[in-house]
Scaffold this motif. Sequence first.
Motif, PDB file in Angstrom:
ATOM      1  N   ILE B   2       0.854  -1.194   0.000  1.00 26.20           N
ATOM      2  CA  ILE B   2       0.000   0.000   0.000  1.00 26.20           C
ATOM      3  C   ILE B   2       0.889   1.243   0.000  1.00 26.20           C
ATOM      4  CG2 ILE B   2      -1.910  -1.157   1.202  1.00 26.20           C
ATOM      5  CD1 ILE B   2      -0.575   1.353   3.341  1.00 26.20           C
ATOM      6  N   LYS B   3       0.291   2.333  -0.475  1.00 25.76           N
ATOM      7  CA  LYS B   3       0.998   3.611  -0.457  1.00 25.76           C
ATOM      8  C   LYS B   3       0.187   4.594   0.380  1.00 25.76           C
ATOM      9  CE  LYS B   3       4.637   3.112  -3.202  1.00 25.76           C
ATOM     10  NZ  LYS B   3       4.832   3.649  -4.554  1.00 25.76           N
ATOM     11  N   VAL B   4       0.876   5.333   1.222  1.00 27.36           N
ATOM     12  CA  VAL B   4       0.256   6.432   1.938  1.00 27.36           C
ATOM     13  C   VAL B   4       0.751   7.709   1.261  1.00 27.36           C
ATOM     14  CG1 VAL B   4       0.044   7.646   4.131  1.00 27.36           C
ATOM     15  CG2 VAL B   4       0.158   5.134   4.093  1.00 27.36           C
ATOM     16  N   SER B   5      -0.185   8.446   0.649  1.00 30.23           N
ATOM     17  CA  SER B   5       0.173   9.675  -0.059  1.00 30.23           C
ATOM     18  C   SER B   5      -0.213  10.876   0.785  1.00 30.23           C
ATOM     19  CB  SER B   5      -0.544   9.742  -1.410  1.00 30.23           C
ATOM     20  OG  SER B   5      -0.110   8.684  -2.233  1.00 30.23           O
ATOM     21  N   VAL B   6       0.715  11.810   0.924  1.00 35.29           N
ATOM     22  CA  VAL B   6       0.476  13.038   1.676  1.00 35.29           C
ATOM     23  C   VAL B   6       0.625  14.180   0.678  1.00 35.29           C
ATOM     24  CG1 VAL B   6       1.107  14.371   3.717  1.00 35.29           C
ATOM     25  CG2 VAL B   6       1.506  11.891   3.677  1.00 35.29           C
ATOM     26  N   LEU B   7      -0.516  14.834   0.386  1.00 38.66           N
ATOM     27  CA  LEU B   7      -0.592  15.794  -0.720  1.00 38.66           C
ATOM     28  C   LEU B   7      -0.797  17.199  -0.160  1.00 38.66           C
ATOM     29  CD1 LEU B   7      -3.117  13.628  -2.820  1.00 38.66           C
ATOM     30  CD2 LEU B   7      -0.607  13.524  -2.888  1.00 38.66           C
ATOM     31  N   TYR B   8       0.221  18.041  -0.298  1.00 43.92           N
ATOM     32  CA  TYR B   8       0.160  19.412   0.225  1.00 43.92           C
ATOM     33  C   TYR B   8      -0.329  20.343  -0.870  1.00 43.92           C
ATOM     34  CZ  TYR B   8       3.002  17.589   4.050  1.00 43.92           C
ATOM     35  OH  TYR B   8       3.470  16.847   5.112  1.00 43.92           O
ATOM     36  N   PRO B   9      -1.485  21.017  -0.668  1.00 40.40           N
ATOM     37  CA  PRO B   9      -2.055  21.854  -1.723  1.00 40.40           C
ATOM     38  C   PRO B   9      -1.152  23.041  -2.057  1.00 40.40           C
ATOM     39  CG  PRO B   9      -3.213  22.209   0.351  1.00 40.40           C
ATOM     40  CD  PRO B   9      -2.282  21.055   0.565  1.00 40.40           C
ATOM     41  N   ASN B  10      -1.170  23.406  -3.329  1.00 39.88           N
ATOM     42  CA  ASN B  10      -0.380  24.534  -3.817  1.00 39.88           C
ATOM     43  C   ASN B  10      -1.199  25.807  -3.663  1.00 39.88           C
ATOM     44  OD1 ASN B  10       1.640  25.990  -5.046  1.00 39.88           O
ATOM     45  ND2 ASN B  10       1.023  25.422  -7.120  1.00 39.88           N
ATOM     46  N   THR B  11      -1.433  26.206  -2.419  1.00 38.19           N
ATOM     47  CA  THR B  11      -2.257  27.371  -2.134  1.00 38.19           C
ATOM     48  C   THR B  11      -1.453  28.645  -2.380  1.00 38.19           C
ATOM     49  OG1 THR B  11      -3.201  26.025  -0.364  1.00 38.19           O
ATOM     50  CG2 THR B  11      -3.777  28.364  -0.379  1.00 38.19           C
ATOM     51  N   ALA B  12      -2.077  29.606  -3.071  1.00 37.68           N
ATOM     52  CA  ALA B  12      -1.382  30.860  -3.373  1.00 37.68           C
ATOM     53  C   ALA B  12      -0.899  31.517  -2.089  1.00 37.68           C
ATOM     54  CB  ALA B  12      -2.316  31.805  -4.126  1.00 37.68           C
ATOM     55  N   GLY B  13       0.372  31.858  -2.033  1.00 33.09           N
ATOM     56  CA  GLY B  13       0.926  32.554  -0.878  1.00 33.09           C
ATOM     57  C   GLY B  13       1.304  31.671   0.290  1.00 33.09           C
ATOM     58  N   ALA B  14       0.992  30.364   0.193  1.00 31.37           N
ATOM     59  CA  ALA B  14       1.299  29.476   1.313  1.00 31.37           C
ATOM     60  C   ALA B  14       2.804  29.220   1.383  1.00 31.37           C
ATOM     61  CB  ALA B  14       0.560  28.163   1.153  1.00 31.37           C
ATOM     62  N   LYS B  15       3.305  29.124   2.584  1.00 35.32           N
ATOM     63  CA  LYS B  15       4.729  28.833   2.763  1.00 35.32           C
ATOM     64  C   LYS B  15       4.933  27.318   2.805  1.00 35.32           C
ATOM     65  CE  LYS B  15       6.395  27.979   7.421  1.00 35.32           C
ATOM     66  NZ  LYS B  15       7.143  28.298   8.631  1.00 35.32           N
ATOM     67  N   PHE B  16       6.006  26.868   2.214  1.00 31.30           N
ATOM     68  CA  PHE B  16       6.420  25.474   2.365  1.00 31.30           C
ATOM     69  C   PHE B  16       7.936  25.472   2.415  1.00 31.30           C
ATOM     70  CE2 PHE B  16       7.374  21.144   1.747  1.00 31.30           C
ATOM     71  CZ  PHE B  16       6.270  20.434   2.185  1.00 31.30           C
ATOM     72  N   ASP B  17       8.482  25.156   3.579  1.00 34.15           N
ATOM     73  CA  ASP B  17       9.929  25.181   3.777  1.00 34.15           C
ATOM     74  C   ASP B  17      10.511  23.840   3.325  1.00 34.15           C
ATOM     75  OD1 ASP B  17      12.543  25.128   4.722  1.00 34.15           O
ATOM     76  OD2 ASP B  17      12.055  26.182   6.589  1.00 34.15           O
ATOM     77  N   MET B  18      10.852  23.774   2.024  1.00 35.39           N
ATOM     78  CA  MET B  18      11.313  22.512   1.440  1.00 35.39           C
ATOM     79  C   MET B  18      12.605  22.017   2.085  1.00 35.39           C
ATOM     80  SD  MET B  18      10.653  20.112  -0.722  1.00 35.39           S
ATOM     81  CE  MET B  18       9.627  20.536  -2.120  1.00 35.39           C
ATOM     82  N   THR B  92      -0.299  24.863   5.491  1.00 29.45           N
ATOM     83  CA  THR B  92      -1.376  24.232   4.732  1.00 29.45           C
ATOM     84  C   THR B  92      -1.704  22.880   5.360  1.00 29.45           C
ATOM     85  OG1 THR B  92       0.167  23.157   3.207  1.00 29.45           O
ATOM     86  CG2 THR B  92      -0.644  25.326   2.579  1.00 29.45           C
ATOM     87  N   GLN B  93      -2.877  22.377   5.051  1.00 29.10           N
ATOM     88  CA  GLN B  93      -3.333  21.084   5.558  1.00 29.10           C
ATOM     89  C   GLN B  93      -3.224  20.058   4.438  1.00 29.10           C
ATOM     90  OE1 GLN B  93      -4.636  20.081   8.559  1.00 29.10           O
ATOM     91  NE2 GLN B  93      -4.145  22.060   9.464  1.00 29.10           N
ATOM     92  N   PRO B  94      -2.425  19.015   4.607  1.00 28.26           N
ATOM     93  CA  PRO B  94      -2.315  18.027   3.534  1.00 28.26           C
ATOM     94  C   PRO B  94      -3.555  17.142   3.432  1.00 28.26           C
ATOM     95  CG  PRO B  94      -1.028  17.322   5.430  1.00 28.26           C
ATOM     96  CD  PRO B  94      -1.545  18.697   5.750  1.00 28.26           C
ATOM     97  N   THR B  95      -3.824  16.711   2.207  1.00 22.61           N
ATOM     98  CA  THR B  95      -4.802  15.649   1.956  1.00 22.61           C
ATOM     99  C   THR B  95      -4.054  14.329   2.056  1.00 22.61           C
ATOM    100  OG1 THR B  95      -6.171  16.981   0.483  1.00 22.61           O
ATOM    101  CG2 THR B  95      -6.223  14.601   0.135  1.00 22.61           C
ATOM    102  N   ILE B  96      -4.636  13.391   2.786  1.00 24.54           N
ATOM    103  CA  ILE B  96      -3.973  12.089   2.956  1.00 24.54           C
ATOM    104  C   ILE B  96      -4.825  11.009   2.294  1.00 24.54           C
ATOM    105  CG2 ILE B  96      -3.273  10.356   4.659  1.00 24.54           C
ATOM    106  CD1 ILE B  96      -2.606  12.771   6.501  1.00 24.54           C
ATOM    107  N   GLN B  97      -4.150  10.121   1.585  1.00 25.06           N
ATOM    108  CA  GLN B  97      -4.866   9.039   0.919  1.00 25.06           C
ATOM    109  C   GLN B  97      -4.078   7.740   1.063  1.00 25.06           C
ATOM    110  OE1 GLN B  97      -6.684   9.626  -2.805  1.00 25.06           O
ATOM    111  NE2 GLN B  97      -6.421   7.524  -3.495  1.00 25.06           N
ATOM    112  N   ILE B  98      -4.820   6.658   1.290  1.00 24.35           N
ATOM    113  CA  ILE B  98      -4.200   5.328   1.319  1.00 24.35           C
ATOM    114  C   ILE B  98      -4.636   4.580   0.064  1.00 24.35           C
ATOM    115  CG2 ILE B  98      -3.996   3.145   2.576  1.00 24.35           C
ATOM    116  CD1 ILE B  98      -4.586   4.672   5.140  1.00 24.35           C
ATOM    117  N   SER B  99      -3.668   4.001  -0.640  1.00 24.27           N
ATOM    118  CA  SER B  99      -3.960   3.347  -1.913  1.00 24.27           C
ATOM    119  C   SER B  99      -3.300   1.971  -1.950  1.00 24.27           C
ATOM    120  CB  SER B  99      -3.410   4.161  -3.089  1.00 24.27           C
ATOM    121  OG  SER B  99      -3.836   5.505  -3.026  1.00 24.27           O
TER     122      SER B  99
END
Lengths: 103, 103
Positions: B2-18, B92-99
């Motif tokens: 199985i894969k657990v996917s954590v998807l962080y939305p590309n919200t305008a102006g949102a910070k993401f410290d890569m 931002t709040q990630p969307t999480i999905q199990i596949s």
Amino acid sequence: MIKVSVLYPNTAGAKFDMDYYLTKHMPMVKQKLGAACKSMAVEEGIAGGGPGAPATYAVMAHLGFDSVDAFQAAFAPHAQAILGDIPNYTHTQPTIQISKTRM
Amino acid sequence: MIKVSVLYPNTAGAKFDMDYYLTKHMPMVKQKLGAACKSMAVEEGIAGGGPGAPATYAVMAHLGFDSVDAFQAAFAPHAQAILGDIPNYTHTQPTIQISKTRM
């Protein structure tokens, strides 16, 4: 390396013919894209993050290429055949994203 | 698998410290999940499907496990440490999905 992700929404009541997708569509895509397509993965959504939450995407496909240019050169000549086959397995519209692999 | 996917939305102006995410957060996640986590991939969104379209997700992480049970057993004891670290790199709040992997 870049990844092209094709994300099919898990819309209530939407049809997705997984058998056709796995045995007809994706093998056709692989054949059309040829050696430019370095990897191909398909995942079927089974759950969301919270208890009892549905998966956001019914199906996620991830195709790897050396670069965006390599993807576009391989895809463009076959875009019509590949995109035109989508109604044979679903009536949903996939979200497409191009990403750079970082880890 | 199985894969657990954590998807962080590309919200305008949102910070993401890569940098923090790649050098602090993900190594911590890997250490906490231990051998149950069979694979870990991180992708940074660079474009959407149409010409000039932005990526839907700023970052996508995909973690592989043998089963949903194996994921839950590995994640539950460390959920607070892992989820509590998110505000250190994004608001931002990630969307999480199990596949389930199909190909």
